[in-house]
Design a protein around this motif. Structure first.
Motif: not given
Length: 309
Positions: A257-260, A278-279, A287-288, A298-301
């Protein structure tokens, strides 16, 4: 909005059908389908993804699984020669169908003549359909045998455009149906799965072998029932951004996810920002996207948008 008014010159014997053989639709056999096409001097158009259903048992199951009743206003995409349409009209209050093939309105004016008062045809590309085209009252159920090429787009667009829809019971390519219902950690899980599940609860209810169609497609189909949520199952500060994040997460699904997300054009997210989010969620940095649930996206957004949980 157009309702067939004039019968075609080459009339197929639909009016005389009394249902004595137990068929729900008089067109649900290869011979009947072939007779209609020949009577109107047309053939199957592969460019439009036309495969006509010729199995009455499948028709009966679709109508039952969609729970079509006398108060339902059905929206159908790609009615073809009217095989499924007749089955729906026998149970529903009305059916509105959208069809882009200019050869088929004359056929439908013939085959659906007995139901002309409760059937309406819109001659238009399904992807361009609007609420103004449909008029009032808007349909409450989508039931259709969707062309493979546009199935996913139609479903997602219609859920967004027509909030009156309570459910969709659709026949699509089996692989597409399976992608709609799977969860995290599976090879078929992706942006389509998450988008569909944001709007509805998906359930694959029946597999339909290729031999049930004429001409026979190269793959099997499946019927999936999508029961629309009263409200989305997750709350997110920016719905558009969430779907942008989801798409970017699966564009190169083997990337972290970090790279994508850090390399995704249009999102303008620095890798450090993604890593920090993410942390905060307690997720590992490697993680992917395929491991995250809809709620986690939703939380990440929210975190990436600068909102607090």
């Amino acid at each position: 909005r157009r309702t067939p008014r004039r019968r075609a010159t080459a009339v197929v014997a639909i009016d005389s059908y009394a249902g004595g053989d137990g068929r729900l639709s008089p067109l649900s056999t290869p011979s009947a389908t072939r007779a209609v096409l020949e009577a109107h001097g047309i053939g199957t158009k592969y460019t439009l993804g036309q495969n006509f259903l010729v199995n009455d048992d499948v028709l009966k199951k679709i109508v039952a699984l969609a729970e079509v009743g006398p108060r339902d206003r059905i929206l159908e995409v790609g009615p073809g020669i009217g095989t499924l349409t007749i089955a729906l009209l026998k149970h529903a209050a009305s059916v509105t169908a959208v069809e882009r093939d200019p050869d088929l309105p004359a056929v439908l004016a013939d085959t659906l003549w007995p139901w002309r008062e409760t059937f309406a045809l819109i001659e238009k590309d399904a992807l361009d359909l609007t609420a103004d085209d449909l008029g009032e009252p808007l349909p409450n159920k989508l039931v259709a045998n969707l062309p493979y090429a546009v199935a996913a787009t139609v479903v997602l667009d219609y859920f967004e455009r027509f909030p009156s829809l309570q459910s969709a019971t659709i026949m699509v390519q089996k692989e597409v149906a399976e992608r709609m219902q799977v969860g995290p950690g599976t090879k078929d899980y992706g942006a389509l799965s998450l988008a569909v599940q944001y709007y509805a609860k998906p359930e694959v209810v029946m597999t339909v072998p290729a031999g049930c169609f004429m001409p026979r497609p190269n793959v099997d189909s499946a019927v999936i029932r999508l029961t629309c949520h009263d409200k989305p199952p997750v709350t997110v500060s920016d719905e558009k951004m969430m779907f942008d994040v989801i798409r970017a997460s699966f564009n190169q699904r083997r990337k972290t996810l970090v790279n994508g997300l850090g390399n995704a054009a249009g999102l303008n997210l620095k890798k450090e920002r993604v890593l920090s989010a993410l942390q905060k969620m307690g997720l590992p940095p490697a993680i992917r996207g395929e491991a995250l649930t809809l709620r986690e996206f939703a939380a990440l957004t929210d975190l990436l948008a600068g909102e607090r949980l």
